[in-house]
Design a protein around this motif. Structure first.
Motif, PDB file in Angstrom:
ATOM      1  N   LEU A   1      54.511  16.457   1.839  1.00  0.00           N
ATOM      2  CA  LEU A   1      55.909  16.023   1.838  1.00  0.00           C
ATOM      3  C   LEU A   1      56.778  17.193   1.417  1.00  0.00           C
TER       4      LEU A   1
ATOM      5  N   ASP B   1      53.725  16.080   6.994  1.00  0.00           N
ATOM      6  CA  ASP B   1      53.739  14.675   7.392  1.00  0.00           C
ATOM      7  C   ASP B   1      55.133  14.059   7.294  1.00  0.00           C
ATOM      8  N   THR B   2      55.854  14.439   6.227  1.00  0.00           N
ATOM      9  CA  THR B   2      57.161  13.836   5.953  1.00  0.00           C
ATOM     10  C   THR B   2      58.123  14.893   5.441  1.00  0.00           C
TER      11      THR B   2
ATOM     12  N   THR C   1      56.475  13.776  12.624  1.00  0.00           N
ATOM     13  CA  THR C   1      56.928  13.895  11.239  1.00  0.00           C
ATOM     14  C   THR C   1      57.983  12.837  10.929  1.00  0.00           C
ATOM     15  N   LEU C   2      57.829  12.181   9.791  1.00  0.00           N
ATOM     16  CA  LEU C   2      58.832  11.220   9.335  1.00  0.00           C
ATOM     17  C   LEU C   2      59.980  11.962   8.668  1.00  0.00           C
TER      18      LEU C   2
ATOM     19  N   VAL D   1      63.276  11.494   6.308  1.00  0.00           N
ATOM     20  CA  VAL D   1      63.984  10.610   5.383  1.00  0.00           C
ATOM     21  C   VAL D   1      65.248  11.340   4.939  1.00  0.00           C
TER      22      VAL D   1
ATOM     23  N   LEU E   1      60.782   8.066  14.020  1.00  0.00           N
ATOM     24  CA  LEU E   1      60.440   8.065  12.605  1.00  0.00           C
ATOM     25  C   LEU E   1      61.555   8.706  11.781  1.00  0.00           C
TER      26      LEU E   1
ATOM     27  N   ILE F   1      58.574   5.470   1.267  1.00  0.00           N
ATOM     28  CA  ILE F   1      58.089   6.552   2.135  1.00  0.00           C
ATOM     29  C   ILE F   1      56.634   6.315   2.508  1.00  0.00           C
TER      30      ILE F   1
ATOM     31  N   TRP G   1      56.639   3.541   5.095  1.00  0.00           N
ATOM     32  CA  TRP G   1      57.164   3.947   6.398  1.00  0.00           C
ATOM     33  C   TRP G   1      56.179   4.836   7.142  1.00  0.00           C
ATOM     34  N   ARG G   2      55.439   5.656   6.394  1.00  0.00           N
ATOM     35  CA  ARG G   2      54.630   6.695   7.045  1.00  0.00           C
ATOM     36  C   ARG G   2      53.175   6.309   7.234  1.00  0.00           C
TER      37      ARG G   2
ATOM     38  N   PRO H   1      52.701   3.720  11.637  1.00  0.00           N
ATOM     39  CA  PRO H   1      54.149   3.967  11.620  1.00  0.00           C
ATOM     40  C   PRO H   1      54.927   3.145  12.632  1.00  0.00           C
TER      41      PRO H   1
END
Length: 263
Positions: A5, A46-47, A75-76, A78, A106, A127, A130-131, A260
């Motif tokens: 992250l 990943d995020t 990739t998420l 946020v 995402l 998170i 969501w992921r 996801p």
């Protein structure tokens, strides 16, 4: 196996430190970056969490688009904005809509006061939800830790399997945003009020019991009666000598029904 992250923002170090405190085995490892000092590798994660506090919103929008161009397709993103800031809410919402239009599903926006841990911890759990698919394990400390460790060891080998976490007197609703709940019924009665209050009724519940437990059938029946009226799926599993295979089967079933795209 750690999940990655990247956090960008004026207070990224503070936020990353807090997230890393919350992280347990196989949960995300956070890395903090300023907006102006980000290597390309910071986007291969990943995020990506991009937290706006103050500053030029046009520059902030431009940074988000640049991050999107350098990130992996899955990739998420946020995007957070502070409370009571209508301009930030509007501008960040515009970027989110643009990313959706570019087939970037995402993307999530979130109102966040970084200085308030009461708000930051729920974001951490959101998170994860969501992921990644997740399993919540409930029960006594010893039994739940054994089950939780087994799930996460399986996940370390097979990355498509769910993460697992243990319920430890957490009451905010985001903690219960999971894809399955596993309850070890061998121990004394659990307080299920918080679970029933916050957990989505579509989430399946697995009741686990160890084969050497006395009156296991009665305990299964008692829990089924308490939970089946509120949750659509309640299954019982008596764990035997092949319990790792049994838990792997549960994890695979949860993974097949989640991911996801479920959001």
């Amino acid at each position: 196996m750690s999940l990655s992250l990247s956090i960008f923002g004026q207070r990224s170090e503070e936020l990353s430190s807090f997230f890393n405190q919350l992280s347990q085995s196989h949960h995300p490892q956070s890395f903090a970056y300023s907006f102006k000092q980000a290597p390309k590798s910071a986007f291969q994660v990943d995020t990506i969490l991009i937290a706006y506090e103050t500053g030029d919103l046009n520059d902030f929008q431009e940074f988000i688009r640049n991050a999107w161009e350098n990130a992996n397709p899955d990739t998420l993103f946020v995007l957070t904005y502070p409370p009571n800031n209508g301009d930030a809410y509007e501008k960040i919402g515009e970027v989110a809509i643009d990313l959706f239009a570019e087939d970037r599903p995402l993307v999530r926006t979130y109102e966040l006061s970084i200085s308030d841990p009461q708000k930051t911890e729920p974001l951490f759990h959101s998170i994860l939800h969501w992921r990644y698919p997740q399993i919540l394990v409930m029960g006594s400390e010893k039994k739940s830790e054994e089950i939780n460790d087994t799930f996460n060891n399986l996940r370390a080998i097979h990355k498509d399997l769910p993460l697992s976490k243990i319920s430890r007197n957490v009451s905010h609703s985001e903690f219960f945003e999971v894809d399955a709940v596993v309850i070890v019924v061998n121990d004394a009665d659990l307080d299920l009020d918080t679970l029933l209050q916050h957990c989505n009724k579509e989430v399946p519940i697995y009741l686990l019991g160890f084969s050497d437990e006395t009156q296991l059938a009665k305990k299964f029946a008692d829990y089924e009666k308490r939970l089946s009226s509120s949750h659509k799926s309640v299954k019982t599993v008596q764990l035997g000598n092949d319990k790792q295979d049994q838990l792997a089967a549960i994890a695979s079933e949860v993974a097949q029904k989640s991911g996801p795209e479920r959001n």
